[in-house]
Design an enzyme around this catalytic site. Structure first.
Site, PDB file in Angstrom:
ATOM      1  N   PHE A 165      32.279  14.930 -35.746  1.00 29.70           N
ATOM      2  CA  PHE A 165      30.868  14.539 -35.808  1.00 29.70           C
ATOM      3  C   PHE A 165      30.701  13.356 -36.757  1.00 29.70           C
ATOM      4  O   PHE A 165      31.261  13.357 -37.855  1.00 29.70           O
ATOM      5  CB  PHE A 165      30.013  15.669 -36.393  1.00 29.70           C
ATOM      6  CG  PHE A 165      29.996  16.958 -35.623  1.00 29.70           C
ATOM      7  CD1 PHE A 165      28.990  17.217 -34.688  1.00 29.70           C
ATOM      8  CD2 PHE A 165      30.959  17.940 -35.850  1.00 29.70           C
ATOM      9  CE1 PHE A 165      28.950  18.422 -34.009  1.00 29.70           C
ATOM     10  CE2 PHE A 165      30.923  19.153 -35.167  1.00 29.70           C
ATOM     11  CZ  PHE A 165      29.917  19.396 -34.238  1.00 29.70           C
ATOM     12  N   ASP A 166      29.866  12.392 -36.368  1.00 31.55           N
ATOM     13  CA  ASP A 166      29.313  11.448 -37.324  1.00 31.55           C
ATOM     14  C   ASP A 166      28.272  12.218 -38.146  1.00 31.55           C
ATOM     15  O   ASP A 166      27.842  13.309 -37.748  1.00 31.55           O
ATOM     16  CB  ASP A 166      28.676  10.283 -36.557  1.00 31.55           C
ATOM     17  CG  ASP A 166      27.979   9.283 -37.466  1.00 31.55           C
ATOM     18  OD1 ASP A 166      28.448   9.069 -38.600  1.00 31.55           O
ATOM     19  OD2 ASP A 166      26.943   8.732 -37.040  1.00 31.55           O
ATOM     20  N   GLY A 167      27.855  11.653 -39.283  1.00 29.07           N
ATOM     21  CA  GLY A 167      26.892  12.354 -40.134  1.00 29.07           C
ATOM     22  C   GLY A 167      25.452  11.989 -39.835  1.00 29.07           C
ATOM     23  O   GLY A 167      24.717  12.737 -39.187  1.00 29.07           O
ATOM     24  N   PHE A 282      31.153  12.881 -31.574  1.00 24.26           N
ATOM     25  CA  PHE A 282      29.726  12.574 -31.449  1.00 24.26           C
ATOM     26  C   PHE A 282      29.326  11.481 -32.433  1.00 24.26           C
ATOM     27  O   PHE A 282      29.598  11.607 -33.632  1.00 24.26           O
ATOM     28  CB  PHE A 282      28.889  13.819 -31.760  1.00 24.26           C
ATOM     29  CG  PHE A 282      29.063  14.956 -30.790  1.00 24.26           C
ATOM     30  CD1 PHE A 282      28.428  14.936 -29.553  1.00 24.26           C
ATOM     31  CD2 PHE A 282      29.841  16.064 -31.117  1.00 24.26           C
ATOM     32  CE1 PHE A 282      28.575  15.992 -28.661  1.00 24.26           C
ATOM     33  CE2 PHE A 282      29.990  17.124 -30.235  1.00 24.26           C
ATOM     34  CZ  PHE A 282      29.352  17.089 -29.000  1.00 24.26           C
TER      35      PHE A 282
END
Length: 313
Positions: A165-167, A282
């Site tokens: 995941f991106d943040g 993502f």
């Protein structure tokens, strides 16, 4: 499992299978020729699409959960959510059975938007190759992403589901990203340090990370931490020293663990993702999606937050 107990992942047919040629026929020759082609080829097995190995990994997690908790319904339920017409269903069923996938729920909407059905199915995550439908689902409050095929073939783990995941604007809100875009990096660093102890608001994929965490805890409870078939990664362009603490403290305040956190301080994400080899990555920015794609990562674009305004312009 009953939908209220399951973690429902809805996948479109173009995300699950490679339908590039079929899509070309539809766009160039229309719906009738497309349906005719599908009927004539219904015994020809479709090749895997961008979400295929992610779905396989979900099913591996299910198999492990069933061994440990045979009576528990808290596991992944994959729904094929497609705007195809029912006549095309036999080819999809033949391909699903050929690969031994357990996809029992089908929703074929015959050209209508699937978003109303996503809500009815209590969908936790929706993956599609159609960016307009994904945008519609995001606006309806459903965790969603547009799937992109990797430009290179790579081998994926078949014993561990890996999700990266991106943040900002993915797990977290786009609050901090707004400051970067509108006021610059220096103001952003200053803002993050001033608000280090104030948790970020949640983003569209926070719920799915939470779902993965709940399942991980089921394995930990059976002393399977070292052999857990789920691993999560945070891959963020943030710098650790100047803006990382707020992210980690936010996750802690939510009671969420992430297995690996990689703070890249603006460096490209592609080379790191090559090392991780996630089944899905993502991110809210197409720049990172394209960089990941080039090096062989299956990436999923989350159309949420201020970055979309800049992407469109």
């Amino acid at each position: 499992p009953k939908p209220q107990n399951a973690i429902t992942v809805a996948v479109s047919s173009r995300a699950l299978f490679n339908l590039v040629e079929e899509r070309r026929i539809y766009e160039e020759h229309g719906l009738e020729k497309y349906v005719e082609y599908q009927l004539n080829n219904e015994n020809v097995i479709l090749k895997p699409g961008p979400a295929f190995y992610f779905v396989k990994a979900l099913e591996h997690v299910n198999a492990r959960l069933l061994e440990l908790y045979p009576d528990d319904e808290e596991r992944f339920d994959i729904v094929l959510m497609t705007n195809n017409h029912a006549q095309v269903g036999v080819r999809l069923i033949n391909s699903i059975n050929h690969y031994g996938l357990t996809i029992e729920r089908f929703c074929m909407t015959g050209g209508e938007s699937p978003v109303g059905y996503l809500t009815a199915y209590l969908t936790n995550l929706y993956l599609s190759a159609d960016s307009d439908k994904v945008q519609e689902a995001i606006e309806a409050g459903i965790a969603s992403a547009t799937m992109f095929t990797a430009n290179k073939e790579v081998a994926y783990s078949d014993t561990q589901l890996r999700v990266a995941f991106d943040g900002d604007a993915v797990i977290f809100s786009d609050e901090s990203e707004q400051i970067v875009k509108e006021q610059g990096l220096d103001r952003f660093f200053e803002h993050e340090q001033l608000n280090e102890n104030k948790p970020l608001a949640q983003g569209p994929l926070k719920g799915f990370l939470e779902d993965l965490g709940k399942l991980q805890k089921k394995f930990y409870a059976k002393n399977e931490r070292l052999n857990c078939p789920i691993r999560t990664y945070l891959v963020t362009a943030r710098s650790a020293a100047s803006s990382g603490a707020r992210v980690l403290k936010t996750l802690r305040s939510w009671g969420l663990e992430i297995d690996e956190a990689l703070f890249l301080a603006g460096a490209p994400k592609g080379p790191i993702l090559v090392k991780i080899r996630p089944h899905i990555f993502f991110d809210d920015q197409m720049f990172h999606i394209e960089g990941a794609q080039k090096l062989g990562t299956i990436a999923a674009h989350v159309p949420y937050g201020i970055a979309q305004k800049y992407h469109k312009s």
